[in-house]
Scaffold this motif. Structure first.
Motif, PDB file in Angstrom:
ATOM      1  N   ALA A 263      58.711  59.110  75.510  1.00 32.93           N
ATOM      2  CA  ALA A 263      58.693  59.412  73.969  1.00 32.93           C
ATOM      3  C   ALA A 263      57.197  59.417  73.573  1.00 32.93           C
ATOM      4  O   ALA A 263      56.954  60.645  72.674  1.00 32.93           O
ATOM      5  CB  ALA A 263      59.365  58.338  73.216  1.00 32.93           C
ATOM      6  N   ARG A 264      56.373  58.907  73.887  1.00 26.05           N
ATOM      7  CA  ARG A 264      54.988  58.906  73.745  1.00 26.05           C
ATOM      8  C   ARG A 264      54.258  60.325  73.872  1.00 26.05           C
ATOM      9  O   ARG A 264      53.648  60.941  73.294  1.00 26.05           O
ATOM     10  CB  ARG A 264      54.279  57.742  74.161  1.00 26.05           C
ATOM     11  N   THR A 265      54.779  60.695  75.354  1.00 28.84           N
ATOM     12  CA  THR A 265      54.056  61.880  75.871  1.00 28.84           C
ATOM     13  C   THR A 265      54.621  63.060  74.899  1.00 28.84           C
ATOM     14  O   THR A 265      53.808  64.055  74.507  1.00 28.84           O
ATOM     15  CB  THR A 265      54.438  62.208  77.079  1.00 28.84           C
ATOM     16  N   LEU A 266      55.946  63.081  74.588  1.00 25.57           N
ATOM     17  CA  LEU A 266      56.727  64.173  73.793  1.00 25.57           C
ATOM     18  C   LEU A 266      55.926  64.154  72.375  1.00 25.57           C
ATOM     19  O   LEU A 266      55.694  65.245  71.598  1.00 25.57           O
ATOM     20  CB  LEU A 266      58.139  63.942  73.847  1.00 25.57           C
TER      21      LEU A 266
ATOM     22  N   ALA B 137      48.634  55.168  66.027  1.00 21.59           N
ATOM     23  CA  ALA B 137      48.533  53.778  65.971  1.00 21.59           C
ATOM     24  C   ALA B 137      49.342  53.438  64.379  1.00 21.59           C
ATOM     25  O   ALA B 137      49.570  52.208  64.331  1.00 21.59           O
ATOM     26  CB  ALA B 137      47.055  53.160  66.012  1.00 21.59           C
ATOM     27  N   ASP B 138      49.096  54.284  63.682  1.00 21.56           N
ATOM     28  CA  ASP B 138      49.496  54.016  62.301  1.00 21.56           C
ATOM     29  C   ASP B 138      50.928  54.475  61.966  1.00 21.56           C
ATOM     30  O   ASP B 138      51.429  54.485  60.914  1.00 21.56           O
ATOM     31  CB  ASP B 138      48.773  54.796  61.321  1.00 21.56           C
ATOM     32  N   GLN B 139      51.825  54.679  63.138  1.00 21.75           N
ATOM     33  CA  GLN B 139      53.276  55.222  62.795  1.00 21.75           C
ATOM     34  C   GLN B 139      54.020  54.074  62.412  1.00 21.75           C
ATOM     35  O   GLN B 139      54.907  54.629  61.525  1.00 21.75           O
ATOM     36  CB  GLN B 139      53.739  55.893  64.238  1.00 21.75           C
ATOM     37  N   ASP B 140      53.695  52.963  62.553  1.00 24.71           N
ATOM     38  CA  ASP B 140      54.650  51.938  62.016  1.00 24.71           C
ATOM     39  C   ASP B 140      53.856  51.150  60.889  1.00 24.71           C
ATOM     40  O   ASP B 140      54.630  50.139  60.279  1.00 24.71           O
ATOM     41  CB  ASP B 140      54.909  50.794  63.005  1.00 24.71           C
TER      42      ASP B 140
END
Length: 355
Positions: free
Chosen positions: A277-280, A298-301
């Motif tokens: 998921a992180r790669t995509l 890093a700021d997605q949450d």
């Protein structure tokens, strides 16, 4: 068009369900005379958008359905408080340990009712923001209608009067209308994306806080249950005297402190992406970033108010153009009187006030 309405197709049991199998379907979900849904809710949902612009009809129905959800949550919160009071009243006539613990459990359940009432307020931030997208859609509809009207007039004239001088005038008006429509459509596209992300940030932040606090209350509630002596006794045998009053008070105080001091940065549940998921996600971001710019997830949450996009925005600033097809209903008197915030939270506080 591909649509997915479930996170899993086979509905395989989750890890939690395997560890703790779910109970049978509730008996309250069947045998209703008028079906599962509330008649008033159905009427509001089906009538939403009936008289509004075509472009805004689907979102108008969504906004109305969310209003039904909020009213249901308000009812649940009020009834939860009443349940807490009734639990405390029932336990008053029981043995000392059961009486004390049910009183404190009533305090915790009443707190859940208050949390649900607060959650409704935060959930409304999401609904109002979605509503602002509907308002923008409604404001774009006239430009679409004007362009279509001019196009129809030109086609009609070309069929009836091919040499009419009005055709040139209408074509010039069509060029201007297309330019106006192009600007309006671009604004709609931009604002839709901005508001959609903001709206669901409000909802997910509210859900996260509400769920974490419910988990805190559930944990301390289980600590309270440890104070109940469930050792079987023989007829005529006397149980040991209960001495857990101070312990139960301390548990309640610890719970209140934990709820008061909770912040999102200390949330126990973390949504960590898998490697795939992180790669995509990075590949998706790479298509939009400038060459050589690093990808930072890093700021997605982070909550909306901490993002670089700006400070928290109150709901009043999300209203957009004042197309309020359902405002007349929002001004209605509430179906039932709201429970007072200062309601009973347990027998102990009632005794203190009486003293």
């Amino acid at each position: 068009m591909h649509r997915t309405y479930s996170m899993r197709q086979s509905r395989a049991p989750t890890a939690s369900q395997i560890q703790n199998p779910p109970p049978p379907t509730s008996s309250t979900k069947s045998g209703r005379f008028f079906g599962r849904a509330n008649l008033g809710h159905n009427f509001r949902k089906n009538a939403a958008g009936a008289f509004g612009p075509d472009l805004a009809k689907k979102l108008s129905q969504l906004v109305k359905m969310e209003k039904n959800v909020m009213r249901s949550m308000e009812l649940v919160g009020r009834e939860r408080m009443e349940v807490a009071q009734q639990l405390s009243l029932w336990g008053e006539a029981c043995d000392d340990d059961v009486s004390d613990v049910t009183d404190k459990l009533g305090v915790l359940i009443y707190e859940i009712g208050e949390l649900e009432d607060q959650f409704v307020d935060r959930y409304d931030q999401y609904r109002v923001t979605i509503k602002s997208i509907r308002n923008i859609e409604a404001s774009v509809q006239p430009s679409r209608d004007r362009k279509q009207k001019i196009t129809d007039q030109i086609a009609q004239l070309k069929y009836k009067e091919p040499n009419s001088p009005k055709i040139v005038v209408l074509e010039q008006e069509l060029v201007r209308a297309e330019a106006e429509s192009l600007v309006a459509e671009a604004q709609l596209s931009n604002i839709t994306r901005e508001k959609l992300k903001a709206a669901f940030t409000y909802q997910f932040d509210a859900l996260r806080e509400h769920s974490e606090k419910l988990a805190i209350i559930a944990g301390f509630g289980k600590h309270l249950l440890e104070l109940v002596d469930d050792t079987p006794v023989t007829p005529g045998e006397t149980r040991n005297a209960y001495d857990g009053y101070e312990a139960s008070k301390a548990i309640i105080q610890d719970c209140e402190d934990a709820l008061t001091n909770w912040v999102e940065s200390s949330a126990a549940v973390k949504s960590n992406l898998s490697t795939r998921a992180r790669t995509l996600s990075q590949r998706r971001h790479a298509a939009r970033r400038q060459p050589g710019e690093a990808v930072d997830l890093a700021d997605q949450d982070q909550p909306l108010q901490n993002r670089e996009s700006g400070l928290w925005v109150p709901a009043s600033q999300h209203r957009g153009d004042e197309y309020d097809e359902d405002e007349e209903e929002e001004e209605e008197v509430a179906d039932t009187a709201a429970a007072p915030n200062g309601g009973e939270r347990g027998r102990e506080e009632e005794r203190i006030e009486a003293a």
